[in-house]
Design a protein around this motif. Structure first.
Motif, PDB file in Angstrom:
ATOM      1  N   GLU A   1      13.014  31.710 -11.695  1.00  0.00           N
ATOM      2  CA  GLU A   1      14.211  31.991 -10.894  1.00  0.00           C
ATOM      3  C   GLU A   1      14.259  33.460 -10.480  1.00  0.00           C
ATOM      4  OE1 GLU A   1      16.209  30.026  -9.587  1.00  0.00           O
ATOM      5  OE2 GLU A   1      16.269  28.168 -10.733  1.00  0.00           O
ATOM      6  N   VAL A   2      13.728  34.349 -11.304  1.00  0.00           N
ATOM      7  CA  VAL A   2      13.680  35.768 -10.947  1.00  0.00           C
ATOM      8  C   VAL A   2      12.725  35.971  -9.780  1.00  0.00           C
ATOM      9  CG1 VAL A   2      13.094  38.085 -11.753  1.00  0.00           C
ATOM     10  CG2 VAL A   2      14.310  36.505 -13.263  1.00  0.00           C
ATOM     11  N   GLY A   3      11.570  35.316  -9.847  1.00  0.00           N
ATOM     12  CA  GLY A   3      10.633  35.420  -8.737  1.00  0.00           C
ATOM     13  C   GLY A   3      11.221  34.900  -7.439  1.00  0.00           C
ATOM     14  N   THR A   4      11.900  33.737  -7.526  1.00  0.00           N
ATOM     15  CA  THR A   4      12.541  33.180  -6.339  1.00  0.00           C
ATOM     16  C   THR A   4      13.607  34.123  -5.799  1.00  0.00           C
ATOM     17  OG1 THR A   4      12.140  30.918  -7.120  1.00  0.00           O
ATOM     18  CG2 THR A   4      13.844  31.218  -5.441  1.00  0.00           C
ATOM     19  N   GLY A   5      14.391  34.700  -6.710  1.00  0.00           N
ATOM     20  CA  GLY A   5      15.436  35.627  -6.287  1.00  0.00           C
ATOM     21  C   GLY A   5      14.884  36.869  -5.627  1.00  0.00           C
ATOM     22  N   LEU A   6      13.791  37.404  -6.170  1.00  0.00           N
ATOM     23  CA  LEU A   6      13.173  38.581  -5.558  1.00  0.00           C
ATOM     24  C   LEU A   6      12.667  38.265  -4.155  1.00  0.00           C
ATOM     25  CD1 LEU A   6      11.180  39.978  -8.612  1.00  0.00           C
ATOM     26  CD2 LEU A   6      13.036  41.146  -7.420  1.00  0.00           C
ATOM     27  N   ALA A   7      12.038  37.112  -4.003  1.00  0.00           N
ATOM     28  CA  ALA A   7      11.534  36.729  -2.678  1.00  0.00           C
ATOM     29  C   ALA A   7      12.680  36.580  -1.686  1.00  0.00           C
ATOM     30  CB  ALA A   7      10.738  35.434  -2.792  1.00  0.00           C
ATOM     31  N   ARG A   8      13.761  35.931  -2.159  1.00  0.00           N
ATOM     32  CA  ARG A   8      14.904  35.726  -1.266  1.00  0.00           C
ATOM     33  C   ARG A   8      15.562  37.056  -0.906  1.00  0.00           C
ATOM     34  NH1 ARG A   8      17.828  30.989  -3.424  1.00  0.00           N
ATOM     35  NH2 ARG A   8      16.111  29.937  -2.357  1.00  0.00           N
ATOM     36  N   LEU A   9      15.667  37.941  -1.899  1.00  0.00           N
ATOM     37  CA  LEU A   9      16.260  39.252  -1.634  1.00  0.00           C
ATOM     38  C   LEU A   9      15.394  40.035  -0.657  1.00  0.00           C
ATOM     39  CD1 LEU A   9      18.424  41.380  -2.218  1.00  0.00           C
ATOM     40  CD2 LEU A   9      17.061  42.104  -4.195  1.00  0.00           C
TER      41      LEU A   9
END
Length: 417
Positions: A389-397
């Motif tokens: 979820e952190v990786g997904t959040g970083l990509a989205r950010l």
């Protein structure tokens, strides 16, 4: 002195006095008779206060000194067991089992009592020195439920060792193929999945499913294990393998409960996610709508299960290219999660991240950015920096910042990899 001995095996934090008075029959004599008499019990607590051994507030008592607590515990563990007519650790565990509600995940009304007594559940397991035949069932139950409470409250890393210990106790007491052992295996598998480690969760959940099938053939436990395994397969990018598990679980639940039970809503959500992951969001949406209707009837409009369905439904609507319809669902989910869990729970992060995605789809990246940043911070705090979820959040950010004309910092993205 019996009361003080019990407090020594609990946490040096407030203990509700009704834990003793409501379960006087579980106490050793003569304390049992005293706890059943309000005047005598108040007098006994008052004597400990006069001796500066405990502090009392309205409805609660706390052992006064950590050193006193440690001294009493050392004295008790150093005495020969043959000289010990009763075991304070066993009594404390029996009090906690009798008092604490067994249902946690779907029952927010039970959380305050768990919040008050959780420190004492953990403390009594710091140094258990009681005959195994007397403590295993109580210890396993308490550790399993305490882990469930921590998992529900976004603390999976703390829940993991409790599930591990509960599983070990159940195996020791009943054998590795007993349904009680399967329960803790399933809990541990769920924790590992929550921590972003589905490959480690999969064999545990497969073992739990095999145990339940051998013990029951079919039924609710089998359906729950099928659903948990389906979630892990979906997390592993195998929604096609997850789909038949959810369909089997749905068939079992409908045959067991009828068409409108909350257990069915849980399976519908999982099946809906699998279909969405398979690129079939139009088939997933009516499943979410049915699940939402079931949960609202069963729990009311403001239950956390309702919020979970709203989040899934909002994601499916976004996948169908209907972000304007998804936005109010996700705003409602966020309000429920913040009211139930507070401001820093992973479910709050999930609602924020989903709403941020929808706002981005609606061309409102400036409004989405703080939501995604807040969600990312929550995921990192709950799961650590290496969670999916952190990786997904970083990509989205990164995408949102680029939309706003300010490229993301390369170092943070490279660290995430």
């Amino acid at each position: 002195m019996q009361l003080l001995d019990l407090l020594a095996w609990m946490a040096p934090e407030p203990v509700p006095l009704d834990l003793f008075t409501a379960h006087a029959d579980l106490l050793p004599a003569p304390l049992a008779g005293v706890a059943g008499d309000p005047v005598k019990f108040a007098s006994s607590v008052g004597r400990l206060v006069e001796w500066f051994l405990v502090r009392r507030t309205a409805g609660e008592v706390t052992i006064a000194h950590r050193l006193l607590r440690q001294s009493l515990r050392i004295h008790r563990t150093s005495a020969p067991l043959t000289e010990d007519p009763w075991s304070p650790t066993a009594v404390v565990q029996k009090l906690l089992v009798a008092d604490l509600p067994g249902e946690i995940f779907s029952a927010p009304q039970n959380w305050p009592r768990w919040r008050a007594l959780l420190p004492h559940v953990l403390a009594v397991h710091e140094d258990v020195r009681v005959d195994r035949a007397n403590i295993t069932s109580d210890s396993g139950w308490l550790l399993d439920r305490a882990a469930g409470y921590l998992l529900t409250h976004g603390r999976p890393a703390e829940a993991r060792p409790l599930y591990e210990r509960a599983s070990s106790l159940y195996e020791e007491a009943y054998g590795a193929d007993h349904p009680e052992a399967a329960t803790s295996l399933a809990g541990l598998g769920t924790v590992l999945a929550e921590l972003g480690r589905p490959a480690e969760a999969k064999p545990l959940l497969e073992s739990a499913l095999s145990i339940y099938e051998a013990a029951y053939g079919s039924g609710p436990y089998v359906a729950a294990a099928l659903g948990s395994l389906g979630r892990v397969l979906a997390d592993l990018g195998r929604p096609a393998d997850a789909q038949p598990l959810y369909e089997r679980a749905l068939e079992i639940c409908e045959a067991t409960y009828g068409p409108d039970d909350p257990e069915i809503a849980t399976v519908l959500v999982g099946l809906g996610r699998a279909l969405a992951d398979l690129g079939r969001p139009a088939e997933a949406q009516p499943l979410y709508e049915r699940a939402l209707a079931i949960d609202e009837r069963a729990y009311g409009a403001d239950h956390p299960y309702v919020a979970g369905v709203l989040i899934g439904s909002g994601r499916v609507l976004a996948g169908l290219g209907r972000p304007a319809e998804a936005e109010p669902l996700l705003e409602r989910a966020l309000a429920i999660c913040e009211a139930v869990y507070g401001g820093d729970h992973p479910e709050v992060a999930s609602a924020l991240a989903s709403l941020g995605r929808v706002l981005t789809d609606l061309g409102r990246s400036a409004a989405a950015k703080p939501m995604i940043e807040r969600a990312l911070s929550m995921y990192e705090a709950a799961y650590g920096p290496d969670h999916p979820e952190v990786g997904t959040g970083l990509a989205r950010l990164g995408g949102v910042v680029s939309d706003l004309g300010n490229p993301p910092t390369p170092s943070r993205c490279s660290n995430a990899r």
